[in-house]
Design a protein around this motif. Structure first.
Motif, PDB file in Angstrom:
ATOM      1  N   UNK A  15       0.835  -1.208   0.000  1.00  0.00           N
ATOM      2  CA  UNK A  15       0.000   0.000   0.000  1.00  0.00           C
ATOM      3  C   UNK A  15       0.867   1.253   0.000  1.00  0.00           C
ATOM      4  N   UNK A  16       1.942   1.240   0.797  1.00  0.00           N
ATOM      5  CA  UNK A  16       2.834   2.390   0.850  1.00  0.00           C
ATOM      6  C   UNK A  16       3.528   2.652  -0.473  1.00  0.00           C
ATOM      7  N   UNK A  17       3.902   1.591  -1.180  1.00  0.00           N
ATOM      8  CA  UNK A  17       4.549   1.746  -2.485  1.00  0.00           C
ATOM      9  C   UNK A  17       3.575   2.311  -3.513  1.00  0.00           C
ATOM     10  N   UNK A  18       2.319   1.868  -3.466  1.00  0.00           N
ATOM     11  CA  UNK A  18       1.303   2.404  -4.381  1.00  0.00           C
ATOM     12  C   UNK A  18       1.092   3.902  -4.138  1.00  0.00           C
ATOM     13  N   UNK A  19       1.041   4.285  -2.864  1.00  0.00           N
ATOM     14  CA  UNK A  19       0.917   5.708  -2.538  1.00  0.00           C
ATOM     15  C   UNK A  19       2.158   6.463  -2.994  1.00  0.00           C
ATOM     16  N   UNK A  20       3.323   5.833  -2.891  1.00  0.00           N
ATOM     17  CA  UNK A  20       4.569   6.452  -3.335  1.00  0.00           C
ATOM     18  C   UNK A  20       4.560   6.701  -4.841  1.00  0.00           C
ATOM     19  N   UNK A  21       4.010   5.782  -5.601  1.00  0.00           N
ATOM     20  CA  UNK A  21       3.897   5.980  -7.051  1.00  0.00           C
ATOM     21  C   UNK A  21       2.994   7.167  -7.369  1.00  0.00           C
ATOM     22  N   UNK A  22       1.936   7.334  -6.583  1.00  0.00           N
ATOM     23  CA  UNK A  22       1.066   8.498  -6.774  1.00  0.00           C
ATOM     24  C   UNK A  22       1.829   9.782  -6.437  1.00  0.00           C
ATOM     25  N   UNK A  23       2.643   9.740  -5.399  1.00  0.00           N
ATOM     26  CA  UNK A  23       3.467  10.902  -5.058  1.00  0.00           C
ATOM     27  C   UNK A  23       4.459  11.239  -6.163  1.00  0.00           C
ATOM     28  N   UNK A  24       5.007  10.205  -6.827  1.00  0.00           N
ATOM     29  CA  UNK A  24       5.906  10.432  -7.955  1.00  0.00           C
ATOM     30  C   UNK A  24       5.164  11.085  -9.116  1.00  0.00           C
ATOM     31  N   UNK A  25       3.916  10.680  -9.312  1.00  0.00           N
ATOM     32  CA  UNK A  25       3.102  11.308 -10.355  1.00  0.00           C
ATOM     33  C   UNK A  25       2.878  12.788 -10.063  1.00  0.00           C
ATOM     34  N   UNK A  26       2.640  13.126  -8.791  1.00  0.00           N
ATOM     35  CA  UNK A  26       2.467  14.532  -8.422  1.00  0.00           C
ATOM     36  C   UNK A  26       3.744  15.326  -8.681  1.00  0.00           C
ATOM     37  N   UNK A  27       4.907  14.721  -8.397  1.00  0.00           N
ATOM     38  CA  UNK A  27       6.180  15.391  -8.671  1.00  0.00           C
ATOM     39  C   UNK A  27       6.351  15.613 -10.170  1.00  0.00           C
ATOM     40  N   UNK A  28       5.897  14.644 -10.975  1.00  0.00           N
ATOM     41  CA  UNK A  28       5.978  14.804 -12.428  1.00  0.00           C
ATOM     42  C   UNK A  28       5.071  15.934 -12.908  1.00  0.00           C
ATOM     43  N   UNK A  29       3.906  16.064 -12.275  1.00  0.00           N
ATOM     44  CA  UNK A  29       3.019  17.175 -12.628  1.00  0.00           C
ATOM     45  C   UNK A  29       3.661  18.519 -12.327  1.00  0.00           C
ATOM     46  N   UNK A  30       4.382  18.600 -11.224  1.00  0.00           N
ATOM     47  CA  UNK A  30       5.074  19.846 -10.888  1.00  0.00           C
ATOM     48  C   UNK A  30       6.178  20.154 -11.893  1.00  0.00           C
ATOM     49  N   UNK A  31       6.825  19.117 -12.426  1.00  0.00           N
ATOM     50  CA  UNK A  31       7.824  19.321 -13.481  1.00  0.00           C
ATOM     51  C   UNK A  31       7.168  19.935 -14.715  1.00  0.00           C
ATOM     52  N   UNK A  32       5.989  19.432 -15.067  1.00  0.00           N
ATOM     53  CA  UNK A  32       5.256  19.987 -16.207  1.00  0.00           C
ATOM     54  C   UNK A  32       4.852  21.437 -15.941  1.00  0.00           C
ATOM     55  N   UNK A  33       4.448  21.718 -14.706  1.00  0.00           N
ATOM     56  CA  UNK A  33       4.091  23.099 -14.339  1.00  0.00           C
ATOM     57  C   UNK A  33       5.298  24.033 -14.497  1.00  0.00           C
TER      58      UNK A  33
END
Length: 205
Positions: free
Chosen positions: A85-103
């Motif tokens: 579960x923690x790893x799945x949440x971590x992947x979502x956190x990585x997606x948020x970091x990628x969104x900030x890169x796009x921003x």
């Protein structure tokens, strides 16, 4: 010709874009790297448990004869669950970091029409902090379950005599689960620190 106000605004946007890009890349790379390491450790632990179940060896105990072995460690299943579960949440956190890169890339564009809204950037940063805290909680639960199992095994081990009960032996596979939870906890901590740092920096006067 640009006015001094427009020049100052452009410099400010360029500074924000640079800080956001660097911080987001650091967060993204570290979270992906640590998530990969935690996943490998967890896969080793799970595959090792499955392999042990498949071969199911028996142990010959003196004065007792053939005794069936315990191929899995009781209590580690819940620790593996929290780690997944923690790893799945971590992947979502990585997606948020990628969104900030796009921003950050959009902020660096000369066309103001495609710049992301400040409220949207702050929302993603706030969500990154919440995601990291939830992930840390999951990994702490997994780490607590693993430490509880290892502690109970160490207490149950008799001192100075041979151990014939497989339930009392601390195996490397048990430690893999603890290492996976620790690695995931570190990755979530990185995400929280980066998101919170950028969030506070954007709020400074």
């Amino acid at each position: 010709m640009q006015t001094s106000h427009e020049t100052s605004l452009n410099l400010k946007l360029e500074q924000v874009a640079t800080i956001l890009r660097v911080a987001s890349w650091v967060s993204f790379v570290l979270q992906i790297g640590l998530a990969s390491l935690a996943s490998v450790l967890l896969l080793l632990a799970i595959s090792g448990r499955s392999f042990n179940q498949a071969i199911a060896p028996s142990v010959r105990v003196p004065n007792v004869g053939i005794a069936p072995t315990q191929t899995t460690t009781p209590g580690l299943g819940i620790a593996i669950f929290w780690a997944v579960c923690g790893i799945l949440v971590l992947l979502f956190g990585s997606y948020l970091a990628f969104r900030l890169i796009r921003f950050s890339k959009r902020l660096g564009n000369s066309n103001p029409a495609i710049h992301p809204k400040r409220a949207k950037v702050m929302q993603v940063l706030r969500l990154g902090v919440i995601t990291g805290l939830v992930g840390m909680l999951l990994m702490i639960l997994g780490m607590g379950a693993t430490v509880g199992v290892l502690l109970s095994k160490s207490i149950a081990q008799p001192q100075g005599v041979a151990i014939y009960d497989p339930n009392r032996i601390i195996r490397s596979l048990d430690v893999f689960v603890a290492a996976a939870n620790t690695t995931g906890l570190t990755a979530h901590f990185v995400g929280v620190v980066v998101s919170l740092g950028v969030f506070n920096w954007l709020h400074r006067p």
